[in-house]
Design a protein around this motif. Structure first.
Motif, PDB file in Angstrom:
ATOM      1  N   PRO A 193       0.824  -1.210   0.000  1.00 15.49           N
ATOM      2  CA  PRO A 193       0.000   0.000   0.000  1.00 15.49           C
ATOM      3  C   PRO A 193       0.866   1.271   0.000  1.00 15.49           C
ATOM      4  O   PRO A 193       2.011   1.239   0.455  1.00 15.49           O
ATOM      5  CB  PRO A 193      -0.796  -0.099   1.309  1.00 15.49           C
ATOM      6  N   GLN A 205      -8.625  -0.565   1.280  1.00 16.44           N
ATOM      7  CA  GLN A 205      -7.768  -1.726   1.008  1.00 16.44           C
ATOM      8  C   GLN A 205      -7.915  -2.766   2.110  1.00 16.44           C
ATOM      9  O   GLN A 205      -7.984  -2.414   3.292  1.00 16.44           O
ATOM     10  CB  GLN A 205      -6.303  -1.288   0.954  1.00 16.44           C
ATOM     11  N   MET A 255      -5.359  -6.511  -1.787  1.00 16.35           N
ATOM     12  CA  MET A 255      -3.890  -6.488  -1.928  1.00 16.35           C
ATOM     13  C   MET A 255      -3.424  -7.777  -2.609  1.00 16.35           C
ATOM     14  O   MET A 255      -2.525  -7.756  -3.456  1.00 16.35           O
ATOM     15  CB  MET A 255      -3.215  -6.351  -0.557  1.00 16.35           C
ATOM     16  N   VAL A 271      -9.785  -2.038  -5.491  1.00 14.04           N
ATOM     17  CA  VAL A 271     -10.085  -1.462  -4.174  1.00 14.04           C
ATOM     18  C   VAL A 271     -11.430  -1.995  -3.678  1.00 14.04           C
ATOM     19  O   VAL A 271     -12.271  -2.447  -4.458  1.00 14.04           O
ATOM     20  CB  VAL A 271     -10.138   0.091  -4.208  1.00 14.04           C
TER      21      VAL A 271
END
Ligand code: COA
Length: 490
Positions: free
Chosen positions: A38, A74, A79, A469
């Motif tokens: 991130p 997130q 991820m 997202v």
């Protein structure tokens, strides 16, 4: 020659026996890997100031400079999907090339629905509906070690030739989040690593028949249902990690010698035959301590030990009850103090430092600027080692990497692999800074608001670009509770 299995399965024709008894085992391992981190981070100096800690403790005592923090939109699933899509795109892979997608995590999002189903859903936004329906996979859990089990299972799926020529993707993805003000708070981080597992890999071939594990019911670190942050017994978890990896390493050593993978001459340690070490990294310093523990264990009965002791300047302390439990050893304060003193002095010796600089230091670089990735941290270490050794000009071909994976609760897995001749094709393109991308430093106020989940999904700090997202959790009706919706922002 008649194989003994013929007696057990006499109905199998001889040719098949010969194949069974003497199979040409496919060479399987990691072909490539991609990382998603991130874009937000907190700086150790800001953190130290806000918590009244000496910044040198964080920089040198823990080994952290920047901790990656997930944005409001997130989670561990997006991820994982972001790491996956990077891996697929850079290798020009199509869904039909992939037969399995496993996600290993301890940041689970649902008690029942596996995280890889979310990941497949996201990937199908790019590759089309049902494009992965031929594939299989599960979400794996065992704190930080589960990614290693996932790799092992998928390597064996390929070795068993059940893969129909396809590769597997193992994604390790986590958000390491601890209570504000706790000692774990400076061992946070977030990110995912996707690993491409296939036959004849370019990067690393796993050494077969030697992976070794140990397991025990423990409460060093756990996160009960519904709790966002873990309950941690820090010093206990540190010692348990060291002991568990050492035990798995002992089992690995036995197999490595028995199978002839490693042949030891007089006075040699098995650590002499391992060119690099990649271990679980809850924080950078833990890697250094794990190496020290392992070397002490392996060298203690070798002729070199007397030279080590001379340089350390003190004899190695013994606990009052050498066969005691971890609790009794930790409670033996006199021993613990003397042992800490010995460990620090040992880590100053030329013996330790030579091994550390040559075989471990490069694997710790990424950890210092990203933080703890739980399941992904050891693989971030592998990624870091490959890149920085290559940049130093080290010839990595046929070098053996030993892995020490640990998951609280607790289980350890030790395995190894050798770097393959085509590694340069992959490693020469690695660049940690560009892979992480530009990042934004958070103020401590912003970080704490994020930590307390005070901002909504639609109030992210960073404007997402070319990534998945989270856009919604739940719906208007009870049937839609917990339903998660993700979008690709192009
Ligand atoms: N300058 C340099 N180093 C300093 C320092 C200073 N001013 N002040 C303290 N330190 C060092 C300490 O000497 C110690 O070093 P050592 O490990 O070589 O002895 C180190 O900083 C850590 O400090 P310490 O006080 O021993 O530990 P802590 O209370 O900060 O807790 C953890 C550290 C890891 C136990 C804690 O962060 C934690 O619980 N983390 C989560 C669980 C975890 O990661 N477990 C690992 C196994 S999975």
């Amino acid at each position: 020659m008649i194989c003994k299995d013929q007696i057990i399965f006499p109905e199998i024709p001889l040719n098949d026996y010969q194949h069974y008894c003497n199979p040409v085992m496919p060479v399987v391992g990691i072909d490539d890997l991609a990382m998603y981190i991130p874009k937000l981070y907190i700086d150790y100096k800001d953190f130290a100031e806000a918590r009244g800690i000496n910044p040198q403790k964080l920089e040198y005592g823990i080994g952290i400079k920047k901790m990656a923090i997930a944005d409001t939109n997130q989670d561990s699933a997006c991820m994982a999907a972001n790491a996956c899509i990077k891996l697929m795109q850079k290798n020009h892979l199509h869904p039909e090339d992939i037969g399995r997608i496993y996600v290993a995590t301890e940041s689970s999002l649902d008690e029942s629905k596996a995280m890889n189903s979310f990941v497949i859903g996201m990937l199908e936004q790019i590759y089309g509906d049902c494009s992965f329906e031929h594939a299989g996979g599960i979400e794996c859990k065992f704190a930080c070690v589960s990614g290693s089990y996932a790799l092992y299972d998928n390597a064996n799926w390929i070795r068993a030739e059940e893969n129909n020529g396809q590769a597997a993707i193992v994604v390790v993805s986590d958000i390491a989040k601890y209570d504000i003000g706790s000692t774990g708070e400076y061992t946070q981080g977030a990110g995912a690593v996707a690993l491409l597992v296939k036959e004849n890999p370019r990067l690393l071939a796993f050494d077969p028949k030697v992976p070794s594990t140990t397991i025990k019911n423990e409460y060093d670190f756990y996160r009960p249902f519904g709790k966002e942050t873990p309950l941690v017994n820090g010093s206990y978890s540190n010692l348990l990690y060291l002991i568990s990896v050492r035990k798995a390493f002992d089992a690995y050593k036995e197999k490595a010698i028995k199978t002839g993978l490693i042949q030891l001459k007089d006075g040699e340690s098995i650590t002499d035959h391992i060119d690099f070490f990649a271990v679980h990294l809850p924080y950078r310093k833990m890697g250094e301590k794990a190496l020290a523990y392992l070397l002490r264990h392996e060298w203690r009965y070798l002729p070199r030990w007397k030279h080590v002791i001379k340089e350390v300047g003190m004899s190695e302390p013994q606990p009052k009850d050498p066969r005691g439990t971890i609790e009794s050893i930790l409670a033996d304060t006199e021993f613990m103090k003397a042992d800490e003193q010995f460990r620090r002095a040992f880590m100053q010796t030329s013996f330790y430092n030579e091994v550390y600089e040559k075989k471990m230091a490069s694997s710790l670089e990424a950890s210092a600027i990203i933080g703890n990735l739980y399941t992904a941290s050891m693989y971030m270490g592998l990624r870091s080692m490959l890149e920085f050794e290559f940049k130093k000009g080290t010839d990595l071909e046929q070098k053996r990497i030993g892995f020490g994976s640990y998951g609280s609760g607790s289980s350890a897995m030790v395995f190894s692999g050798t770097v393959q001749s085509q590694y340069k094709e992959v490693v020469s393109k690695m660049d940690l800074d560009s892979e992480i991308g530009p990042r934004q430093k958070l103020t401590m106020e912003e970080y704490e608001r994020l930590h307390r989940n005070e901002r909504g999904f639609n109030d992210s700090i960073i404007q997402a670009h070319k990534e998945f997202v989270l856009v919604r959790v739940g719906g208007n009706t009870a049937e839609k509770a917990g339903l998660r919706v993700y979008n690709y922002v192009s």
